[in-house]
Design an enzyme around this catalytic site. Structure first.
Site, PDB file in Angstrom:
ATOM      1  N   HIS A 192      45.075  37.852  19.130  1.00 12.91           N
ATOM      2  CA  HIS A 192      44.861  38.146  17.705  1.00 12.91           C
ATOM      3  C   HIS A 192      46.146  38.493  16.952  1.00 12.91           C
ATOM      4  CE1 HIS A 192      40.812  38.340  19.193  1.00 12.91           C
ATOM      5  NE2 HIS A 192      40.297  38.748  18.046  1.00 12.91           N
ATOM      6  N   ASP A 218      38.609  31.744  26.118  1.00 14.03           N
ATOM      7  CA  ASP A 218      38.992  33.083  25.665  1.00 14.03           C
ATOM      8  C   ASP A 218      37.726  33.942  25.626  1.00 14.03           C
ATOM      9  OD1 ASP A 218      40.587  35.180  24.397  1.00 14.03           O
ATOM     10  OD2 ASP A 218      39.552  34.657  22.547  1.00 14.03           O
ATOM     11  N   SER A 219      37.919  35.243  25.453  1.00 14.74           N
ATOM     12  CA  SER A 219      36.795  36.160  25.311  1.00 14.74           C
ATOM     13  C   SER A 219      36.027  35.920  24.013  1.00 14.74           C
ATOM     14  CB  SER A 219      37.322  37.590  25.313  1.00 14.74           C
ATOM     15  OG  SER A 219      38.283  37.728  24.285  1.00 14.74           O
ATOM     16  N   CYS A 230      48.550  39.577  22.845  1.00 11.66           N
ATOM     17  CA  CYS A 230      47.115  39.481  22.549  1.00 11.66           C
ATOM     18  C   CYS A 230      46.930  38.316  21.591  1.00 11.66           C
ATOM     19  CB  CYS A 230      46.626  40.783  21.918  1.00 11.66           C
ATOM     20  SG  CYS A 230      44.920  40.698  21.329  1.00 11.66           S
ATOM     21  N   GLU A 288      39.618  40.527  13.048  1.00  9.66           N
ATOM     22  CA  GLU A 288      38.301  39.874  12.972  1.00  9.66           C
ATOM     23  C   GLU A 288      37.591  40.202  11.660  1.00  9.66           C
ATOM     24  OE1 GLU A 288      35.985  40.010  16.548  1.00  9.66           O
ATOM     25  OE2 GLU A 288      37.595  39.018  17.655  1.00  9.66           O
ATOM     26  N   CYS A 314      43.764  33.961  26.849  1.00  6.70           N
ATOM     27  CA  CYS A 314      43.361  35.356  26.634  1.00  6.70           C
ATOM     28  C   CYS A 314      44.250  36.223  27.518  1.00  6.70           C
ATOM     29  CB  CYS A 314      41.892  35.517  27.025  1.00  6.70           C
ATOM     30  SG  CYS A 314      41.275  37.204  26.911  1.00  6.70           S
TER      31      CYS A 314
END
Ligand code: DGL
Length: 278
Positions: free
Chosen positions: A188, A11-12, A186, A154, A74
């Protein structure tokens, strides 16, 4: 034949740990090698060719770890690389977009589906192409980029009044469009399921691209005869590996938010008196 090689997941940054977590729940015998590109992520605001290059390098790094399968955990990387120019690789590569779209198409009754993601994912129109391919012209897709969601998650903010305000603003067009199914496109966003569900209302089905990806990995491991554990063998303690291109301490701190609390042995009490307590 069992295949003990690990599953490579990238993932990023830390977001793909929602996919890793879903994999650990469904496939407790599988070892995961996780790569988080925290030094160069987030990928959401980057140009597509840059994300494509980074994705190829992430996959190459995992291949050197002798993984049996690569999971692009991702949405932005899947949209920029996998959906555009499938990577040539002699082992299965699973992304997050197709499994989510397949589930959403099965779930929708009104054929009005929404998707939320990063700028990169939404502007790539990868979800639009996947919906047209899998759902046909009868399915209408309504897309909305929600970049602030990534920073809020985050920062550990998933419940405060500003989160609710941001969610209301982003999701208003999708509420107005009367979608009955919404893809969380996404990594997140599964951590915002509470507020997204609250704003969209209880009748809207939320499809987590992390969970649907994990189910697709499960199926592909069986279909390609790549499961680590087979009947009759004893499952061992799985030792997952996590690597970050950025500061490992920052990765570890954020990772706890995504991987969920993991109990240590000393925190588990012995409740030997349950049967005698009434
Ligand atoms: N992992 C990204 C995704 O799923 C979100 C974070 C980023 O912008 O890189 O799209």
């Amino acid at each position: 034949m069992a295949d003990p090689r690990p599953i490579g997941v990238f993932d990023s940054g830390v977001g793909g740990l929602t996919v890793a977590r879903a994999l650990m729940d469904l496939l407790p015998d599988e070892q995961i090698v996780y790569l988080g590109d925290t030094a160069r992520g987030p990928y959401g605001p980057l140009p597509q060719p840059t994300v494509r290059d980074y994705t190829r390098q992430d996959v190459d790094w995992l291949i050197t770890r002798d993984v049996k399968m690569v999971v692009a955990a991702c949405n932005t990387a899947t949209a920029a690389a996998l959906e555009v120019d499938p990577l040539r690789f002699d082992r299965p590569v699973v992304g997050v977009i197709e499994p989510a779209v397949e589930t959403a198409i099965r779930a929708t009754r009104s054929r009005r589906v929404g998707v939320i993601g990063t700028e990169g994912t939404i502007t790539s129109r990868s979800y639009d192409r996947a919906v047209a391919r899998i759902g046909g012209e009868a399915t209408k897709l309504f897309s909305q980029a929600c970049p602030r969601f990534v920073t809020l998650v985050e920062e550990g903010r998933t419940t405060d009044p500003e989160v609710l305000e941001v969610a209301r603003a982003y999701l208003a067009p999708l509420v107005a469009a009367q979608v009955d199914t919404l893809i969380l496109g996404c990594t997140h966003y599964p951590l915002l399921t509470g507020v997204i569900s609250y704003v969209m209302g209880p009748d809207v089905v939320l499809v987590s691209s992390a969970e649907t990806c994990a189910r697709s990995v499960f199926a592909q491991l069986i279909d390609h005869r790549l499961l680590a554990h087979h009947a009759g063998s004893t499952p061992g303690t799985v030792d997952h590996r996590f690597a970050s291109t950025g500061d490992p301490a920052t990765f570890a701190r954020l990772a706890r938010r995504f991987l969920g609390p993991r109990l240590s042995d000393s925190e588990v009490l012995a409740a030997s008196d349950v049967a005698t307590s009434s």
